[in-house]
Design a protein around this motif. Structure first.
Motif, PDB file in Angstrom:
ATOM      1  N   PHE B 439       0.825  -1.203   0.000  1.00 37.64           N
ATOM      2  CA  PHE B 439       0.000   0.000   0.000  1.00 37.64           C
ATOM      3  C   PHE B 439       0.862   1.257   0.000  1.00 37.64           C
ATOM      4  CE2 PHE B 439      -2.564   3.227   2.106  1.00 37.64           C
ATOM      5  CZ  PHE B 439      -3.760   3.106   1.439  1.00 37.64           C
ATOM      6  N   GLN B 440       1.822   1.285   0.921  1.00 41.58           N
ATOM      7  CA  GLN B 440       2.709   2.457   1.029  1.00 41.58           C
ATOM      8  C   GLN B 440       3.455   2.699  -0.270  1.00 41.58           C
ATOM      9  OE1 GLN B 440       5.277   1.242   4.181  1.00 41.58           O
ATOM     10  NE2 GLN B 440       4.413   2.814   5.488  1.00 41.58           N
ATOM     11  N   PHE B 441       4.018   1.624  -0.799  1.00 41.36           N
ATOM     12  CA  PHE B 441       4.836   1.822  -1.987  1.00 41.36           C
ATOM     13  C   PHE B 441       3.990   2.134  -3.196  1.00 41.36           C
ATOM     14  CE2 PHE B 441       8.499   1.129   0.328  1.00 41.36           C
ATOM     15  CZ  PHE B 441       9.530   1.643  -0.450  1.00 41.36           C
ATOM     16  N   SER B 442       2.765   1.625  -3.222  1.00 37.94           N
ATOM     17  CA  SER B 442       1.891   2.005  -4.326  1.00 37.94           C
ATOM     18  C   SER B 442       1.686   3.517  -4.301  1.00 37.94           C
ATOM     19  CB  SER B 442       0.545   1.307  -4.196  1.00 37.94           C
ATOM     20  OG  SER B 442       0.725  -0.082  -4.258  1.00 37.94           O
ATOM     21  N   VAL B 739      11.654  -6.636  -2.209  1.00 36.42           N
ATOM     22  CA  VAL B 739      11.673  -6.285  -3.624  1.00 36.42           C
ATOM     23  C   VAL B 739      10.416  -6.816  -4.300  1.00 36.42           C
ATOM     24  CG1 VAL B 739      12.842  -6.725  -5.800  1.00 36.42           C
ATOM     25  CG2 VAL B 739      14.158  -6.055  -3.790  1.00 36.42           C
ATOM     26  N   LYS B 740      10.031  -8.022  -3.892  1.00 33.44           N
ATOM     27  CA  LYS B 740       8.821  -8.598  -4.462  1.00 33.44           C
ATOM     28  C   LYS B 740       7.619  -7.699  -4.164  1.00 33.44           C
ATOM     29  CE  LYS B 740       7.546 -12.793  -3.091  1.00 33.44           C
ATOM     30  NZ  LYS B 740       8.031 -14.078  -2.596  1.00 33.44           N
ATOM     31  N   LEU B 741       7.539  -7.237  -2.937  1.00 36.76           N
ATOM     32  CA  LEU B 741       6.414  -6.377  -2.559  1.00 36.76           C
ATOM     33  C   LEU B 741       6.421  -5.077  -3.348  1.00 36.76           C
ATOM     34  CD1 LEU B 741       6.295  -6.890   1.308  1.00 36.76           C
ATOM     35  CD2 LEU B 741       4.905  -7.945  -0.462  1.00 36.76           C
ATOM     36  N   VAL B 742       7.623  -4.512  -3.521  1.00 40.89           N
ATOM     37  CA  VAL B 742       7.705  -3.278  -4.296  1.00 40.89           C
ATOM     38  C   VAL B 742       7.291  -3.544  -5.738  1.00 40.89           C
ATOM     39  CG1 VAL B 742       9.237  -1.478  -5.137  1.00 40.89           C
ATOM     40  CG2 VAL B 742       9.435  -2.269  -2.793  1.00 40.89           C
ATOM     41  N   GLY B 743       7.674  -4.723  -6.227  1.00 39.44           N
ATOM     42  CA  GLY B 743       7.277  -5.105  -7.583  1.00 39.44           C
ATOM     43  C   GLY B 743       5.760  -5.112  -7.723  1.00 39.44           C
ATOM     44  N   ILE B 744       5.101  -5.696  -6.754  1.00 41.71           N
ATOM     45  CA  ILE B 744       3.628  -5.721  -6.777  1.00 41.71           C
ATOM     46  C   ILE B 744       3.087  -4.292  -6.756  1.00 41.71           C
ATOM     47  CG2 ILE B 744       1.569  -6.416  -5.500  1.00 41.71           C
ATOM     48  CD1 ILE B 744       3.152  -8.832  -4.501  1.00 41.71           C
ATOM     49  N   ALA B 781      13.075   3.723  -9.748  1.00 39.04           N
ATOM     50  CA  ALA B 781      13.417   4.572  -8.601  1.00 39.04           C
ATOM     51  C   ALA B 781      12.908   3.941  -7.308  1.00 39.04           C
ATOM     52  CB  ALA B 781      12.816   5.967  -8.787  1.00 39.04           C
ATOM     53  N   ALA B 782      11.659   3.493  -7.334  1.00 39.27           N
ATOM     54  CA  ALA B 782      11.084   2.896  -6.128  1.00 39.27           C
ATOM     55  C   ALA B 782      11.865   1.646  -5.729  1.00 39.27           C
ATOM     56  CB  ALA B 782       9.618   2.548  -6.360  1.00 39.27           C
ATOM     57  N   LEU B 783      12.183   0.822  -6.738  1.00 35.21           N
ATOM     58  CA  LEU B 783      12.940  -0.399  -6.459  1.00 35.21           C
ATOM     59  C   LEU B 783      14.294  -0.070  -5.846  1.00 35.21           C
ATOM     60  CD1 LEU B 783      12.526  -3.007  -9.310  1.00 35.21           C
ATOM     61  CD2 LEU B 783      12.147  -3.282  -6.880  1.00 35.21           C
ATOM     62  N   LEU B 784      14.946   0.894  -6.481  1.00 35.48           N
ATOM     63  CA  LEU B 784      16.279   1.284  -6.037  1.00 35.48           C
ATOM     64  C   LEU B 784      16.243   1.783  -4.598  1.00 35.48           C
ATOM     65  CD1 LEU B 784      18.554   1.125  -8.119  1.00 35.48           C
ATOM     66  CD2 LEU B 784      18.698   3.607  -7.976  1.00 35.48           C
ATOM     67  N   ILE B 785      15.265   2.650  -4.343  1.00 34.50           N
ATOM     68  CA  ILE B 785      15.127   3.196  -2.996  1.00 34.50           C
ATOM     69  C   ILE B 785      14.891   2.063  -2.002  1.00 34.50           C
ATOM     70  CG2 ILE B 785      13.636   4.597  -1.518  1.00 34.50           C
ATOM     71  CD1 ILE B 785      13.147   6.365  -4.015  1.00 34.50           C
ATOM     72  N   VAL B 787      15.627  -1.136  -2.347  1.00 36.06           N
ATOM     73  CA  VAL B 787      16.791  -2.021  -2.239  1.00 36.06           C
ATOM     74  C   VAL B 787      17.868  -1.382  -1.363  1.00 36.06           C
ATOM     75  CG1 VAL B 787      18.737  -2.965  -3.529  1.00 36.06           C
ATOM     76  CG2 VAL B 787      16.415  -3.294  -4.366  1.00 36.06           C
ATOM     77  N   VAL B 788      18.119  -0.102  -1.600  1.00 38.92           N
ATOM     78  CA  VAL B 788      19.143   0.582  -0.797  1.00 38.92           C
ATOM     79  C   VAL B 788      18.752   0.563   0.684  1.00 38.92           C
ATOM     80  CG1 VAL B 788      20.167   2.823  -0.288  1.00 38.92           C
ATOM     81  CG2 VAL B 788      19.993   2.051  -2.652  1.00 38.92           C
ATOM     82  N   THR B 789      17.488   0.894   0.925  1.00 38.81           N
ATOM     83  CA  THR B 789      17.017   0.924   2.308  1.00 38.81           C
ATOM     84  C   THR B 789      17.158  -0.441   2.976  1.00 38.81           C
ATOM     85  OG1 THR B 789      15.373   2.494   1.559  1.00 38.81           O
ATOM     86  CG2 THR B 789      15.063   1.587   3.746  1.00 38.81           C
ATOM     87  N   VAL B 790      16.673  -1.458   2.256  1.00 43.19           N
ATOM     88  CA  VAL B 790      16.643  -2.789   2.858  1.00 43.19           C
ATOM     89  C   VAL B 790      18.039  -3.376   2.955  1.00 43.19           C
ATOM     90  CG1 VAL B 790      15.833  -5.137   2.521  1.00 43.19           C
ATOM     91  CG2 VAL B 790      14.296  -3.230   2.144  1.00 43.19           C
ATOM     92  N   SER B 791      18.858  -3.146   1.924  1.00 43.63           N
ATOM     93  CA  SER B 791      20.144  -3.826   1.932  1.00 43.63           C
ATOM     94  C   SER B 791      21.042  -3.295   3.036  1.00 43.63           C
ATOM     95  CB  SER B 791      20.827  -3.745   0.573  1.00 43.63           C
ATOM     96  OG  SER B 791      20.764  -2.460   0.078  1.00 43.63           O
ATOM     97  N   PHE B 792      20.808  -2.063   3.427  1.00 37.69           N
ATOM     98  CA  PHE B 792      21.572  -1.533   4.552  1.00 37.69           C
ATOM     99  C   PHE B 792      21.426  -2.467   5.750  1.00 37.69           C
ATOM    100  CE2 PHE B 792      22.060   1.085   8.329  1.00 37.69           C
ATOM    101  CZ  PHE B 792      23.267   1.697   8.058  1.00 37.69           C
ATOM    102  N   GLN B 793      20.196  -2.837   6.012  1.00 40.95           N
ATOM    103  CA  GLN B 793      19.931  -3.754   7.124  1.00 40.95           C
ATOM    104  C   GLN B 793      20.400  -5.161   6.802  1.00 40.95           C
ATOM    105  OE1 GLN B 793      19.079  -3.140  10.005  1.00 40.95           O
ATOM    106  NE2 GLN B 793      18.278  -1.072   9.900  1.00 40.95           N
ATOM    107  N   SER B 794      20.128  -5.594   5.576  1.00 45.07           N
ATOM    108  CA  SER B 794      20.443  -6.967   5.202  1.00 45.07           C
ATOM    109  C   SER B 794      21.941  -7.212   5.284  1.00 45.07           C
ATOM    110  CB  SER B 794      19.967  -7.243   3.781  1.00 45.07           C
ATOM    111  OG  SER B 794      18.599  -7.008   3.697  1.00 45.07           O
TER     112      SER B 794
END
Ligand SMILES: Nc1ncnc2c1ncn2[C@@H]1O[C@H](COP(=O)(O)OP(=O)(O)OP(=O)(O)O)[C@@H](O)[C@H]1O
Ligand SMILES: [Mg+2]
Lengths: 225, 809
Positions: B439-442, B739-744, B781-785, B787-794
């Motif tokens: 929802f948020q990313f949409s 990433v899957k969620l952002v894809g959706i 852009a959304a994916l990149l954002i 991925v960057v956000t999540v990968s920091f934690q990952s």
């Protein structure tokens, strides 16, 4: 196969510095089955972790298969580890979200074995451990003994030269514990070097040699007959 | 008890500092943004509400249709106001305003250009609430040559507000007596004048003509319920009063006039609707639009939703980690209601802190926001009256809502299950949380696409070939004040080095000057096929100076004496007239409102000018007919110089030379053009800021969730690493889900945004097509954002030593 000399490991916390390993020197030959014993906190797990290249020693040398690995980078250690060493833990450490089959398959994925080959090898080892009928179950659905079989299956599926077991029977009753020890003995007889940490004299009798640790130093070495 | 809850809550929040910070910051940022938007919207909605009688005041608008031409006017006939009072007992009062345009007011020896000047009826102060500080409101605007000025104006001219009885000289010829000083007209008013000159000073205001509309007319009803009745009676009223004049001038009865398909109708618009709902000819100022108010409100709701979802997501995620604590507490005998109270206290505490922080952030951002939006919003005592309760309500609502899920869910669990860790597993794959992330990313992707489209459209407008060249054109706006010497000024300016050409006329593509006329395409003088074009007076330098292009025929020429009987038309007019070869054809201009051959003048078409945009790009180019005649509305000068300031001072000197008493008033044509699109420009900028904020807030949430997910899977990560997984493989595994969620989200948001933005573009007659790459770019852009956000934690989780994570077991 393994030669450590004057190995030292310290843990520094805010107040105290613990010496977990204190100028420890040990040699282990290929094909040996070694038990490590000693009171709680004497450094057994620490030693095993270093031998398994999960951790770095602070001082001293560690020669594995004629290679000095004491100050290898994380990457190189990981590479060496995944091809040569299998682990068995007291608390099994299976992944809850994966089935028995998938748990055992994991090391093969990480060493890049192709999928068809993986199925064959996983089935082979599950068969050997007699848990083939449980292949699609999840760890929570298994008894402790069965879980440890899966863990051993996972440890050997990559045909490692060395198996490190940290209290493999610690969470099991004596029947299941004996089963596990039989499995390890079989593996050793087929040529795998085994180093096992244990608190049980009974289990230690399966091994060729007992190394007794006290405060990070080897005090006695018993050769079994 | 409550004190104990707060103490425990405080400790638990402190223990999870990272989560708490993210949670508070995200919510505070969201609330602050909403607060700004709400202030903006409240300001837009508050227009004209300062009037005590606002709900009973209406403006009379006029719809006019002549043949194929329809126009809507915000102005009416001169005698209407008086007639309404006389005819209808329920009309309490009526008043007229007439924009006087730019006037020059003498201060010392200097003439100051003032463009907020109006003529007003004496009843102005009985209808509108414009409190008088000095003077008598009832009589101030009765006498001719009286003027009521605002406080600020009084200070500007006299350094005092106690100036009743003093005089002001307008345009060097009209001396007016100051009869009143009023408080400044509130900014939130659809008219904003500094000078109100008595209507009686303006002779035309006594006109009894019913076929001409020039006055903004307002009625004050005794009760607003009469509005319908009044509107219903307008046709009869018009017939009664305009019938005779129509017969005399058009030789038509009112019924015949309507039978032709022509009409003029009156209708009412509530005063408070004018600012947002009316944008027609003769408005007293550029109004806003409801559309943007809705859009902004929607964005505010979106941002609030994103922030709240974050908050709930993070709170529930974190509470899963506390399942064990709940289990232990239950085993120790804690009642369910205590657990619920504990969780609620905790989340309400966080929302209250966020709210306070939001308020502070909003205070800091307000000046910046004002600059962007062109408003003067303020958080003051009067806005606090509703801001504080609203914020408290939001804080409680969000706090209770987001606290209740973990509170009720966790506390209902059997302690045995919780202790066994069943709950933690159940929480991992929470569908609800995935839904929230989608929802948020949409919304974020939607906003990114929206921003890109708006940006592209504005760019397109900026760079579109408008059919004339607006750069390097200086427009001197008050040449009419030079009267007969205007021509001399033009001639002298043209001689300056660096001046390429100059044309004298007020009719410019960028000026508000509009003048319509009626032309007939042949001698039959058929009204149904008449042309209702812009009728502009230009000189022979016009086309050259403005860089327009001829499509056919020729430009006006100085050397052809007969050119004053010729016209140039634009392509739109040529198309409307439908001549095969428009050049040299003859058209008939109506010289008065009697539509027959005797009352027309013939013009020969000399040339066709390529269409140029003079309306906003919201509208298509409409027909223009240009005649060669003197009009000293403005002097447009095409420059070509490297030393602008020197040229400017030379032009200034020429001006001073011609008339030292009047100040020159000029602007650059491209700046005037930009002013037309300021609303869009501002909206675009605000949109970009809001989008950025929405994305930041969404990312904060994602960041927290990723941290949580990594934490949940610490043990698994450890095992995998022991088994030989590389850092990349672990990080990839952790990022994959998100990433899957952002894809959706991309799949959901792209078509929606595409649809919505196409709708927005329909408003522009000249618009871009939404390119596929806009959607792709937003998705990437959304994916990149993400991925960057999540990968920091990952990555943080992946590089951790597995020994540590496995030891806890
Ligand atoms: N991460 C750590 N930080 C600080 N001290 C540690 C850490 N890991 C181990 N130690 C300390 O190092 C010493 C050796 O620990 P180790 O885990 O090797 O003992 P052990 O022999 O395996 O004990 P047990 O039989 O209880 O498993 C202990 O004193 C322990 O407190
Ligand atoms: Mg140990």
């Amino acid at each position: 196969m393994i030669k450590i000399t004057n190995l030292e490991k310290f843990y520094r916390t805010e107040e105290v510095e613990t010496i977990a390993l204190n100028k420890l020197s040990i040699e282990i030959a290929t094909g040996e089955f070694v038990a490590i014993m000693g009171p709680s906190g004497c450094g057994k797990s620490t030693l095993l972790n270093i031998l398994g290249m999960l951790d770095d020693p602070d001082e001293g040398s560690y020669i594995f298969n004629e290679i000095e690995v004491a100050h290898f980078t994380e990457r190189k250690r990981a590479d060496l580890r995944k091809h040569n060493i299998g682990f068995v833990f007291q608390s099994f450490n299976l992944i809850d979200e994966l089935t028995v089959f998938e748990n055992v398959e994991l090391p093969l994925i990480y060493t890049g074995v192709p999928a068809s080959e993986r199925v064959k090898r996983v089935e082979e080892v599950l068969d050997k451990m007699q848990i083939m009928h449980r292949r699609n179950h999840y760890p929570q659905q298994l008894s402790g003994g069965q879980q440890q079989r899966v863990a051993i299956a996972r440890a050997v599926v990559n045909k490692p030269k060395l198996i490190l077991a940290d209290e493999p029977t610690g969470n099991l009753d004596s029947t299941n514990g004996n089963d596990v020890m039989e499995l390890l003995t079989d593996l050793n007889e087929q040529g795998t070097t085994i180093i096992m940490v244990t608190h049980s004299e009974h289990d230690a009798r399966y091994s060729h040699r007992i190394i007794r640790l006290l405060d990070g130093q080897a005090v006695v070495e018993n050769i079994m007959v | 008890m409550i004190k104990n809850y707060i103490k425990t809550a405080y400790r638990s929040l402190r223990k999870n500092r990272g989560f708490t910070t993210i949670n508070i910051m995200g919510l505070a940022l969201g609330l602050a943004t909403c607060l700004l938007i709400v202030l903006y919207v409240a300001d837009e909605l508050s227009y004209d509400r300062y009037n005590d009688k606002a709900s009973r005041i209406y403006r009379v608008n006029e719809d006019l249709k002549l043949g194929d031409n329809a126009v809507k006017y915000a102005v009416c006939m001169a005698p209407l106001a008086k007639t309404l009072i006389a005819e209808y007992p329920f009309v309490e009062n009526a008043t007229r305003l007439k924009n006087a345009g730019t006037s020059h007011v003498k201060k010392g020896t200097l003439n100051i250009s003032e463009n907020r000047v109006a003529f007003a009826d004496p009843s102005l102060f009985s209808v509108f609430t414009l409190p008088m500080i000095n003077g008598n409101a009832a009589s101030a605007l009765v006498e001719p040559n009286s003027v009521v000025i605002t406080e600020t104006t009084a200070q500007k001219y006299f350094n005092s507000t106690n100036v009743v009885g003093k005089t002001l000289l307008f345009n060097d010829n009209t001396l007016c007596k100051v009869t009143g000083v009023i408080k400044d007209v509130p900014r939130q008013s659809h008219f904003n004048f500094d000078f109100f000159i008595s209507m009686s000073s303006f002779p035309d205001s006594r006109s009894t003509e019913w076929l001409r509309s020039d006055y903004n007319t307002y009625v004050l009803l005794k009760d607003k319920s009469y509005a319908k009745q009044l509107e219903a009676s307008f046709p009869a009223l018009l017939e009664k009063f305009s019938g005779a004049q129509m017969k005399a001038q058009l030789n038509l009865s009112y019924a015949e006039f309507e039978k032709q398909g022509s009409f003029f109708r009156l209708n009412l618009i509530p005063l408070t609707d004018i600012h947002l709902k009316s944008n027609i000819s003769g408005e007293l100022s550029a109004n806003g639009t409801t559309q943007y108010v809705y859009i902004f409100l929607l964005i505010a709701v979106f941002i609030l939703l994103i922030a709240c979802i974050n908050f709930m997501n993070l709170s529930t995620a974190r509470s899963a980690n506390r399942a064990r604590e709940v289990g232990v507490r239950k085993v120790l005998g804690s009642a369910r209601k205590h657990l619920i109270a504990q969780f609620l206290t905790e989340s309400v505490l966080v929302t209250i802190i966020s709210t306070v922080l939001a308020f502070v952030i909003a205070l800091f951002l307000l000046p910046l926001f004002n600059q962007l939006s062109g408003k003067e919003l303020a958080i003051n005592a009067s806005s606090m009256v509703w801001i504080v309760p609203a914020l408290v309500a939001i804080a409680l609502f969000v706090g209770v809502l987001s606290g209740s899920y973990p509170a009720f869910y966790l506390s209902a669990f059997q302690p045995v299950d919780v202790l066994k860790g069943k709950l933690a597993t159940g929480f991992k794959g929470s569908r609800l949380r995935s839904f929230f992330v989608v929802f948020q990313f949409s919304i974020s992707i939607f906003l990114i696409i929206g921003t890109l489209v708006i940006y592209n459209q504005l760019n397109y407008i900026q760079s579109k070939n408008l059919g004339y060249n607006r750069s390097q054109v200086l427009v001197v706006k008050n040449v009419f004040e030079l009267n007969g010497q205007a021509k001399l000024f033009k001639q002298k300016v043209k001689e300056l080095p660096g001046v390429i050409n100059a044309t004298m006329t007020g009719f410019l593509p960028t000026s508000g000057w509009k003048n319509t006329a009626i032309y007939f395409r042949d001698a039959s003088i058929n009204e149904k096929t008449s042309l209702f074009p812009q009728s502009w007076q230009i000189d022979e330098d016009y086309i050259g100076t403005l860089g327009m292009k001829m499509a056919a025929g020729r430009n006006f020429s100085k050397d052809m004496a007969t050119d004053s009987d010729g016209v140039m038309i634009n392509e739109a007019a040529a198309k409307f007239l439908g001549f095969k070869d428009p050049v040299n054809s003859v058209i008939y201009k109506a010289t008065d409102s009697k539509h027959d051959l005797a009352h027309t003048k013939q013009y020969r078409v000399l040339g066709v000018v390529k269409d140029f945009n003079f309306n906003s790009l919201h509208e298509n180019v409409s027909p223009v007919v240009m005649t060669l005649a003197e009009n000293n509305g403005a002097l447009s000068i095409r420059l070509n110089t490297n030393n602008l300031s020197q040229l400017m001072s030379q032009i200034n000197a020429v001006w001073k030379d011609v008339n030292p008493n009047v100040q020159i008033n000029y602007s650059f044509m491209d700046q005037d053009f930009d002013a037309t699109y300021r609303t869009e420009q501002r909206t675009g900028q605000i949109f970009i800021i809001f989008t950025a904020l929405a994305i930041i807030i969404a990312c904060l949430g994602l960041f927290g969730l990723a941290a949580y997910a990594a934490e949940q899977r610490t043990k698994e990560i450890g095992i995998r690493k022991v088994l030989g997984a590389s850092v990349a493989a672990i990080a990839g595994m952790l990022s994959k889900d998100f990433v899957k969620l952002v894809g959706i989200s991309i799949l959901i948001a792209s078509p929606l945004a595409w649809y919505a933005m196409n709708k927005w573009l329909q408003d522009f007659a000249y618009r871009i097509n939404i390119q596929w790459w806009v959607l792709a770019l937003a998705g990437i852009a959304a994916l990149l954002i993400a991925v960057v956000t999540v990968s920091f934690q990952s990555i943080k989780a992946a590089v951790a030593n597995p020994v540590d994570s496995l030891k806890n077991e």
